[in-house]
Motif scaffolding. Structure first.
Motif, PDB file in Angstrom:
ATOM      1  N   LYS A  54     -24.977  34.444  -3.959  1.00 34.88           N
ATOM      2  CA  LYS A  54     -24.060  34.264  -5.083  1.00 34.88           C
ATOM      3  C   LYS A  54     -24.836  33.981  -6.369  1.00 34.88           C
ATOM      4  O   LYS A  54     -24.536  34.541  -7.431  1.00 34.88           O
ATOM      5  N   GLN A  55     -25.846  33.130  -6.287  1.00 40.25           N
ATOM      6  CA  GLN A  55     -26.639  32.790  -7.465  1.00 40.25           C
ATOM      7  C   GLN A  55     -27.398  33.998  -7.995  1.00 40.25           C
ATOM      8  O   GLN A  55     -27.594  34.139  -9.207  1.00 40.25           O
ATOM      9  N   GLU A  57     -26.271  36.930  -7.966  1.00 34.95           N
ATOM     10  CA  GLU A  57     -25.264  37.904  -8.378  1.00 34.95           C
ATOM     11  C   GLU A  57     -25.416  39.206  -7.586  1.00 34.95           C
ATOM     12  O   GLU A  57     -25.277  40.313  -8.124  1.00 34.95           O
ATOM     13  N   ASN A  59     -24.459  41.982  -4.611  1.00 37.57           N
ATOM     14  CA  ASN A  59     -23.202  42.659  -4.298  1.00 37.57           C
ATOM     15  C   ASN A  59     -22.715  42.223  -2.914  1.00 37.57           C
ATOM     16  O   ASN A  59     -22.837  42.954  -1.935  1.00 37.57           O
ATOM     17  N   THR A 138     -32.557  42.138  -2.839  1.00 36.98           N
ATOM     18  CA  THR A 138     -31.402  42.569  -3.632  1.00 36.98           C
ATOM     19  C   THR A 138     -31.781  43.185  -4.977  1.00 36.98           C
ATOM     20  O   THR A 138     -30.895  43.580  -5.746  1.00 36.98           O
ATOM     21  N   ASN A 140     -33.302  41.512  -7.356  1.00 34.43           N
ATOM     22  CA  ASN A 140     -33.146  40.467  -8.368  1.00 34.43           C
ATOM     23  C   ASN A 140     -34.307  39.475  -8.313  1.00 34.43           C
ATOM     24  O   ASN A 140     -34.119  38.266  -8.457  1.00 34.43           O
TER      25      ASN A 140
END
Length: 292
Positions: A54-55, A57, A59, A138, A140
């Motif tokens: 979640k942190q 962001e 998918n 991810t 990120n």
């Protein structure tokens, strides 16, 4: 039989369709698997990691429903389907392209038939390293590293404040009861241990260092608590089956931490996690309790 066939067909079809966008990934067990280069529909069944994704962001389309028991994480579940334990059909309906699970999950084979699955060996990872690993998975990575750097900087300031208040060479223990069992924890097993030991630098009692740190946790009796007790005792509320009767024994009442008013209680469902959101919440509680 029909469900098994549908799962197998779904899994094989997904791999073929996205083959050009796949990359190799080495699991904690040393197995090379294929995962999406840019995952777009992630299901997180490893309960500890909902907040990490979640942190970042990521998918994330589904996650284990147990995260709703955390007062910190529950408000973050909007837009993410909560999945009941073992509900493979529910996972299939989400059409995931990547599943994150614990290596100990008994449903691993079924997950793998639905989509590429990364089985995480929880005990192999430091809590900050796994966050950066998820950042790499991810796409990120920069965001993950940025959070880690900010977190470590904030912890350094808090550590100085705590040392000003309680000094150094101070020990702490983290214990809680689940059903009839009492557990003591090591330095990287949720329950605020990452903050207490790694971040704020409180010392680990000798018995915990010898018996618990390597395995992460140990089941102890009420009579043994004094062997693992620190100058401060961080105590979880436990689950619905915990009567916490050990806190009414003479062994407990004679602990230095109890006599000196150095028992700090925490909400077990919320402190179970060591993701960014949970850690920031826990840090505020822990630092306030140590500096008040």
């Amino acid at each position: 039989m029909v469900l098994v066939l549908v799962i197998a067909a779904c899994g094989s079809g997904e791999a073929t369709e996205n083959e050009a966008d796949m990359r190799e990934y080495t699991t904690d067990a040393g197995e090379t698997i294929e995962i999406p280069e840019d995952p777009e529909r992630i299901v997180v069944m490893a309960t500890s990691y909902f907040g990490n994704f979640k942190q970042l962001e990521a998918n994330m389309v589904g996650a284990h429903t147990i995260v709703t028991e955390s007062e910190v994480l529950e408000p973050l579940t909007e837009g993410v389907e909560m999945i009941e334990e073992g509900n493979i059909e529910q996972i299939m309906n989400l059409d995931p392209d990547l599943i994150i699970a614990f290596s100990t999950d008994e449903h691993l084979d079924k997950y793998e038939a639905v989509a590429p699955t990364i089985p995480v060996q929880y005990e192999n990872w430091n809590y900050l390293d796994i966050h950066e690993e998820f950042g790499e998975i991810t796409g990120n990575a920069e965001a993950a590293t940025a959070w880690v750097n900010e977190w470590e900087s904030a912890l350094a300031e808090d550590k100085a404040a705590v040392e000003d208040e309680i000094g150094t060479d101070v020990t702490a223990s983290v214990v809680e009861q689940y059903a009839k069992d009492i557990y003591v924890y090591g330095t990287n097993w949720g329950r605020g241990t990452e903050i207490v030991y790694q971040g704020l630098g409180l010392d680990v009692p000798e018995a915990i260092e010898e018996d618990v740190v390597e395995t992460g946790w140990k089941n102890i009796s009420a009579e043994e608590i004094d062997q693992y007790a620190g100058d401060f005792m961080f105590v979880g509320t436990g689950d619905s089956g915990a009567d916490n009767a050990y806190r009414e024994t003479s062994v407990w009442e004679n602990l230095d931490a109890v006599k000196n008013g150095r028992v700090i209680e925490f909400d077990s469902p919320t402190f179970y996690y060591n993701d960014p959101y949970s850690l920031e919440h826990q840090k505020e509680i822990i630092v306030d309790a140590l500096t008040e």
